[in-house]
Enzyme design. Structure first.
Site, mmCIF file in Angstrom:
data_model
loop_
_atom_site.group_PDB
_atom_site.id
_atom_site.type_symbol
_atom_site.label_atom_id
_atom_site.label_comp_id
_atom_site.label_asym_id
_atom_site.label_seq_id
_atom_site.Cartn_x
_atom_site.Cartn_y
_atom_site.Cartn_z
ATOM 1 N N ASP A 179 8.421 -1.126 -2.057
ATOM 2 C CA ASP A 179 9.239 -2.331 -1.983
ATOM 3 C C ASP A 179 10.183 -2.208 -0.795
ATOM 4 O O ASP A 179 9.975 -1.383 0.087
ATOM 5 C CB ASP A 179 10.023 -2.483 -3.300
ATOM 6 C CG ASP A 179 10.265 -3.933 -3.669
ATOM 7 O OD1 ASP A 179 10.996 -4.614 -2.929
ATOM 8 O OD2 ASP A 179 9.737 -4.386 -4.695
ATOM 9 N N HIS A 210 15.965 -6.590 -3.174
ATOM 10 C CA HIS A 210 14.731 -6.686 -3.957
ATOM 11 C C HIS A 210 14.314 -5.318 -4.497
ATOM 12 O O HIS A 210 14.077 -5.146 -5.706
ATOM 13 C CB HIS A 210 13.620 -7.288 -3.097
ATOM 14 C CG HIS A 210 12.423 -7.749 -3.869
ATOM 15 N ND1 HIS A 210 11.368 -6.923 -4.170
ATOM 16 C CD2 HIS A 210 12.102 -8.961 -4.395
ATOM 17 C CE1 HIS A 210 10.447 -7.599 -4.843
ATOM 18 N NE2 HIS A 210 10.878 -8.843 -4.995
ATOM 19 N N SER A 359 8.133 -10.809 -9.654
ATOM 20 C CA SER A 359 8.449 -9.460 -9.177
ATOM 21 C C SER A 359 9.116 -8.646 -10.277
ATOM 22 O O SER A 359 8.817 -7.463 -10.470
ATOM 23 C CB SER A 359 9.398 -9.527 -7.977
ATOM 24 O OG SER A 359 8.706 -9.789 -6.783
#
Length: 439
Positions: A179, A210, A359
């Site tokens: 990620d 994120h 996600s």
């Protein structure tokens, strides 16, 4: 328990009082500028075959290729290829797990890249050539951040995390988070990150939203009096930065950065790989995913609701595809559903915030997979069968009223109970009461 108002006030203060806020803004602008510059390049990947490994039956054998004696020859061959096709050699990364050395080349011209790729594909020296595909993190609301943290963790109720953790916490299970950058100094992640590696050379390294949110949902510390508890709070994280954040916290990756991180996860014994991202099919990434699956590694991908097939890698055979519960835009056959709206998560700078999107639904399934690995180290085949799900849409009675359960919704209690071989949530004394409610 603290009064709700006090918790909310503390959370709001934590989200607003950002240490080094000006420096963080400057860093974000620099990262965005670097990402835009990187996105403007005309790059492609050229694969050259590695020689077969030579087994040496002694204690020094490690199966590695770092000193195989042919690296310089492949580099010369790549240089010759670049000159022959008018390309510039930019970078390379050996990937012995799939038997290739991946070279990044750049076309300085303006002709369609497809012509160069076709020519390279017909060259007997080349295993294959492909474009560098782009990928993005699958947040809700176009990748923008969420609201200040609320003291609500959907999985804590829907999956009964406290009861699951009596059976398994994911202890010592290695999870690869591929990620954007993870903030390993976050108080809810302190000691949870076994290693952090950066595979993005074109954009400055950073702790990013994120990746930090995904990492915390999987393995935030439990019982420390702070923030949230991860689904697998005693798992160990490989924080592999293959993505970077640009304007408005959008997360981007490409074939080469993802390929390097995937290869690292495979050869360093990850048991679960998180891919909370989506994009087009990619031959390099497919080869690496196939190798991971062949080794019994659970690979979890987030469903892209904007793509008819769920997107890549979620739609690739063997990948555990996950979508957010209640998202009716698209539900691929066989996809799992997990909570994916208003998820409290860790954010860089010792903050917490609310996030939404597939996600984060995928991150929770990664945590659940880590719980399963602790209970049963031998992986199921295929991995998808390890999860107990609702076979059809139905109304389910629970404390506080009924809820709608869609086909594909994970029954976490039943999943862990089956792996543990023992009752976890609904024991015989309560099962009869629940049966009465359902009828």
């Amino acid at each position: 328990m603290k009064p709700l108002f006090a918790v909310l006030l503390a959370c709001c203060l934590g989200c607003c009082a950002l240490p080094g806020g000006a420096r963080a803004a400057e860093a974000t602008e620099a990262i965005a500028a670097g990402a835009q510059a990187a996105g403007a390049s005309r790059q492609l990947l050229v694969m050259l075959r590695l020689p077969p490994p030579h087994y040496r039956p002694d204690s020094s054998y490690g199966g590695g290729y770092a000193d195989d004696g042919t690296r310089a020859a492949r580099r010369r061959q790549a240089t010759e290829l670049a000159a022959a096709y008018g390309l510039k050699l930019v970078d390379d990364w050996p990937m012995p797990a799939i038997g290739i050395d991946c070279f990044v080349m750049e076309d300085p011209g303006s002709a369609p890249l497809a012509r160069v790729l076709d020519a390279l594909g017909g060259d007997p020296r080349v295993a294959w050539a492909q474009a560098v595909n782009d990928y993005r993190g699958l947040d809700g609301a176009g990748g923008r951040g969420g609201d200040p943290l609320l003291p609500l963790q959907p999985a804590a109720h829907a999956w009964r995390l406290a009861e699951l953790h009596r059976a398994s916490t994911g202890r010592k299970v290695m999870v690869a988070v591929i990620d954007s950058g993870v903030d390993a100094t976050h108080p809810d992640l302190a000691g949870q990150v076994a290693l952090r590696q950066n595979f993005v050379d074109t954009v400055a390294d950073a702790a990013e939203s994120h990746g930090t949110a995904v990492a915390g949902i999987i393995a935030a510390r439990a019982g420390n009096g702070l923030g949230i508890a991860g689904v697998a709070p005693q798992a160990r994280l490989m924080a592999l930065r293959a993505c970077w954040e640009i304007a408005r916290q959008e997360t981007r990756c490409n074939s080469f950065t993802l390929g390097k991180a995937l290869h690292f996860a495979v050869i360093n014994d990850a048991r679960v790989i998180n891919l909370s991202l989506g994009g087009p099919p990619d031959r390099l990434l497919q080869a690496l995913i196939e190798t991971a699956l062949a080794r019994g590694i659970a690979v979890v991908g987030a469903v892209d609701p904007e793509r008819a097939d769920g997107g890549f890698p979620a739609a690739y055979p063997g990948v555990i595809a996950v979508t957010a519960s209640g998202d009716r835009r698209f539900l691929p056959a066989g996809a799992l559903q997990a909570p994916g709206a208003d998820i409290p998560a860790t954010l860089p700078g010792a903050r917490w915030g609310m996030v939404s999107g597939s996600s984060y639904a995928a991150a929770q399934v990664v945590g659940l997979a880590a719980l399963l690995v602790e209970l049963r180290p031998a992986p199921p085949s295929p991995w998808r069968r390890a999860f107990v799900t609702a076979a059809r849409t139905s109304l389910v009675a629970q404390a506080g009223g009924a809820r709608q359960e869609q086909a594909g919704s994970i029954d976490a209690c039943a999943t862990i109970a089956r792996a543990a071989g023992a009752c976890v949530c609904l024991c015989p004394s309560t099962a009869a009461t629940t049966a009465e409610l359902l009828h």
